[in-house]
Design a protein around this motif. Structure first.
Motif, PDB file in Angstrom:
ATOM      1  N   ALA A 109      -8.468   3.922  -3.505  1.00 34.25           N
ATOM      2  CA  ALA A 109      -8.127   2.546  -3.882  1.00 34.25           C
ATOM      3  C   ALA A 109      -9.381   1.845  -4.389  1.00 34.25           C
ATOM      4  O   ALA A 109     -10.441   1.911  -3.757  1.00 34.25           O
ATOM      5  CB  ALA A 109      -7.557   1.798  -2.676  1.00 34.25           C
ATOM      6  N   TYR A 110      -9.263   1.167  -5.520  1.00 34.39           N
ATOM      7  CA  TYR A 110     -10.376   0.419  -6.104  1.00 34.39           C
ATOM      8  C   TYR A 110     -10.015  -1.057  -6.183  1.00 34.39           C
ATOM      9  O   TYR A 110      -8.864  -1.419  -6.424  1.00 34.39           O
ATOM     10  CB  TYR A 110     -10.693   0.939  -7.512  1.00 34.39           C
ATOM     11  N   GLY A 120       0.811  -1.216   0.000  1.00 33.62           N
ATOM     12  CA  GLY A 120       0.000   0.000   0.000  1.00 33.62           C
ATOM     13  C   GLY A 120       0.841   1.262   0.000  1.00 33.62           C
ATOM     14  O   GLY A 120       0.549   2.225  -0.724  1.00 33.62           O
ATOM     15  N   GLN A 121       1.905   1.281   0.801  1.00 39.88           N
ATOM     16  CA  GLN A 121       2.738   2.482   0.855  1.00 39.88           C
ATOM     17  C   GLN A 121       3.532   2.671  -0.434  1.00 39.88           C
ATOM     18  O   GLN A 121       3.666   3.788  -0.939  1.00 39.88           O
ATOM     19  CB  GLN A 121       3.681   2.422   2.046  1.00 39.88           C
ATOM     20  N   ALA A 129      -4.156   2.382   3.771  1.00 40.21           N
ATOM     21  CA  ALA A 129      -2.830   2.934   3.479  1.00 40.21           C
ATOM     22  C   ALA A 129      -2.922   4.062   2.454  1.00 40.21           C
ATOM     23  O   ALA A 129      -2.308   5.121   2.626  1.00 40.21           O
ATOM     24  CB  ALA A 129      -1.902   1.827   2.979  1.00 40.21           C
ATOM     25  N   ILE A 130      -3.679   3.849   1.400  1.00 39.89           N
ATOM     26  CA  ILE A 130      -3.829   4.884   0.363  1.00 39.89           C
ATOM     27  C   ILE A 130      -4.520   6.112   0.937  1.00 39.89           C
ATOM     28  O   ILE A 130      -4.090   7.258   0.714  1.00 39.89           O
ATOM     29  CB  ILE A 130      -4.620   4.340  -0.841  1.00 39.89           C
ATOM     30  N   LYS A 131      -5.580   5.890   1.685  1.00 45.11           N
ATOM     31  CA  LYS A 131      -6.334   7.015   2.259  1.00 45.11           C
ATOM     32  C   LYS A 131      -5.494   7.778   3.279  1.00 45.11           C
ATOM     33  O   LYS A 131      -5.490   9.017   3.301  1.00 45.11           O
ATOM     34  CB  LYS A 131      -7.609   6.491   2.917  1.00 45.11           C
ATOM     35  N   LEU A 185      -1.207  10.341 -10.014  1.00 44.43           N
ATOM     36  CA  LEU A 185      -2.399   9.531 -10.279  1.00 44.43           C
ATOM     37  C   LEU A 185      -3.246   9.419  -9.020  1.00 44.43           C
ATOM     38  O   LEU A 185      -2.735   9.163  -7.933  1.00 44.43           O
ATOM     39  CB  LEU A 185      -1.993   8.136 -10.761  1.00 44.43           C
ATOM     40  N   SER A 186      -4.547   9.611  -9.182  1.00 42.45           N
ATOM     41  CA  SER A 186      -5.434   9.569  -8.012  1.00 42.45           C
ATOM     42  C   SER A 186      -6.252   8.297  -7.938  1.00 42.45           C
ATOM     43  O   SER A 186      -6.777   7.955  -6.875  1.00 42.45           O
ATOM     44  CB  SER A 186      -6.384  10.775  -8.032  1.00 42.45           C
ATOM     45  N   ARG A 187      -6.398   7.584  -9.066  1.00 49.63           N
ATOM     46  CA  ARG A 187      -7.159   6.326  -9.074  1.00 49.63           C
ATOM     47  C   ARG A 187      -6.199   5.153  -9.123  1.00 49.63           C
ATOM     48  O   ARG A 187      -5.399   5.025 -10.051  1.00 49.63           O
ATOM     49  CB  ARG A 187      -8.109   6.292 -10.272  1.00 49.63           C
ATOM     50  N   ILE A 188      -6.302   4.305  -8.112  1.00 53.53           N
ATOM     51  CA  ILE A 188      -5.378   3.180  -7.977  1.00 53.53           C
ATOM     52  C   ILE A 188      -6.186   1.891  -7.905  1.00 53.53           C
ATOM     53  O   ILE A 188      -6.973   1.692  -6.973  1.00 53.53           O
ATOM     54  CB  ILE A 188      -4.508   3.328  -6.713  1.00 53.53           C
TER      55      ILE A 188
END
Length: 493
Positions: free
Chosen positions: A445-446, A399-400, A434-436, A411-414
């Motif tokens: 995160a998707y 995640g990190q 982790a992303i948030k 990039l904002s969409r993962i």
């Protein structure tokens, strides 16, 4: 648009459709949404001209028998059939190929079948995985599918074609060809991942979702405007791809600490014999008994830098301390075992060790309590606790790294894919958190319900003719057709 009412208003048209048909479509001012009887009758039965209609496609949420029994190969518990088949209610033409993605740990198989014992039109995409070590079981299932091609799809066994991707597409190429006696077309792994992901994002409702403890599965509606994005594909290892458009991507990073790491280490530390067993153990474990938490150090939260008391400060951080405590406890007990005979044997062994050391000064001295200390230490850690701790350690690391790469590339969409996730709540929550946390809520995160089958579905799609499934994509070089053919699209939509 969501749920079973979502319609991908398109039908697959043969790449060699005549100009009159295309002219009729253009004059009508809208794409044709049905496959005519004449088109079906004129189908040339080979993968390059198969027609697939994905209008009304949806994921089968209720447990049903797959179109083809999952145990055809006789592989027993060595394979795993996904119950999340994708129903294609409007598809009526022949499909004469199957696709397999063979990775370092798992082989993923995708195939189409008619509805068993049903008079309804259409069929479904079926999903099944095997441990790569048992690749022969996967090949055996492919052989059974080949034998049943006429009943399943209307084509002769000799007309079957195998689309293959992943490293195993090369490693096991000869074995598949010899066993099936059919063509095996090998496709680029990264390219197939992107094609498969694009298809799931844009075409299948209730496929892509976000995850959090308060909102476990929030579905995202299919969308055509998907670029740019990042794909973090977690298999045996991890590959991170930046995707800017159809066939426009680059591998920007990765890590060797992936699903294979979890599988390998837990194979040494626990009695689990499969990846699913390991995930099941992790679901019932308590990592706080193994990990050192912020609360163990501070006694409370560390609010100044945003750390909760339950945040992991050191993965497996309690193990050494507890092992040392167990050694002291064994010393206090005098290294005694139950029974005078066992005690005498221990004393004799100790005397022998001292004699050996005296004879050979360089020999390492073993404390008589070491065996007992190890037993006491191990008794304090359950396999479930160890599994959960390691799952968190690897997931947090991925995640990190994913966040840092998304920062570097803006990039904002993962999207997280790969067989490591397997719909496991703790894994998804860790990656999402982790992303948030690191992005302060600026990145998302998707996840996907078919996260392990991106490459296999991409390979399946790769050998399709024009215009499979993109909404309104019958115009040349648009939608999924452009992604599969490699032609650029204006505005990347």
């Amino acid at each position: 648009m969501s749920g079973d009412t979502y319609q991908a208003d398109a039908a697959i048209i043969d790449g060699k459709s005549d100009e009159k048909t295309n002219a009729a479509q253009n004059s009508a001012g809208r794409p044709r949404t049905m496959t005519s009887t004449a088109e079906i009758d004129s189908t040339i039965i080979h993968p390059g001209s198969v027609r697939i209609n994905v209008k009304g496609a949806f994921i089968v949420d209720t447990p049903e028998q797959p179109g083809t029994p999952a145990n055809l190969s006789g592989s027993g518990g060595n394979s795993y059939h996904e119950t999340k088949d994708i129903r294609l209610p409007n598809h009526t033409a022949v499909v004469s190929h199957i696709a397999v993605d063979i990775g370092g740990s798992l082989a993923k198989l995708v195939y189409f079948s008619r509805e068993a014992h049903s008079t309804d039109p259409g069929g479904r995409l079926n999903f099944q995985s095997f441990e790569t070590d048992r690749i022969d079981d996967c090949i055996e299932l492919m052989r059974h599918l080949q034998d049943k091609q006429l009943a399943l799809n209307g084509s002769e066994p000799s007309e079957l074609c195998v689309m293959a991707t992943g490293g195993g597409a090369y490693k096991y190429y000869d074995r598949i060809r010899q066993r099936l006696g059919v063509d095996v077309l090998r496709e680029d792994e990264m390219e197939c991942l992107i094609i498969g992901l694009d298809f799931f994002i844009t075409e299948i409702p209730r496929e892509v979702f976000t995850y959090s403890e308060t909102d476990p599965m929030h579905f995202a509606s299919p969308s055509a405007n998907i670029y740019p994005y990042m794909l973090v594909n977690i298999g045996s290892g991890v590959s991170i791809l930046k995707v800017s458009g159809p066939r426009t991507y680059e591998r920007v990073g990765g890590t060797s600490l992936g699903g294979g790491t979890l599988w390998g280490i837990l194979s040494l530390l626990t009695p689990a014999e499969s990846f699913d067993e390991m995930l099941d153990m992790a679901a019932h474990g308590d990592n706080a008994k193994v990990d050192m938490l912020v609360g163990d150090i501070y006694g409370t939260d560390y609010g100044k830098i945003g750390l909760k008391s339950t945040t992991i400060a050191s993965s497996f951080g309690k193990v050494f301390r507890m092992k040392r405590e167990a050694e002291h406890e064994a010393e206090d007990m005098g290294g005694l075992s139950n029974g005078d005979d066992q005690n005498q044997q221990q004393q004799q062994k100790s005397a022998q060790q001292k004699s050996s050391t005296a004879t050979c000064p360089q020999a390492q001295q073993h404390r008589p309590t070491s065996s007992r200390a190890s037993e006491l230490a191990m008794s304090r850690f359950s396999s479930a606790d160890i599994s959960r701790s390691l799952l968190y350690a690897i997931s947090n690391n991925i995640g990190q790294i994913a966040y840092l790469q998304s920062q570097v590339h803006g990039l904002s969409r993962i999207y997280f894919g790969g067989s490591f996730i397997r719909g496991h709540p703790q894994t998804m929550n860790t990656l999402s958190y982790a992303i948030k946390f690191w992005s302060k809520g600026q990145k998302q995160a998707y996840f996907l319900r078919h996260e392990g089958y991106l490459g296999a579905v991409g390979a399946f799609l790769k050998h399709q003719p024009r215009n499979w499934g993109r909404r309104g994509s019958f115009d040349k070089d648009t939608g999924l057709e452009a992604r599969v053919s490699g032609h650029p699209e204006e505005n990347a939509t």
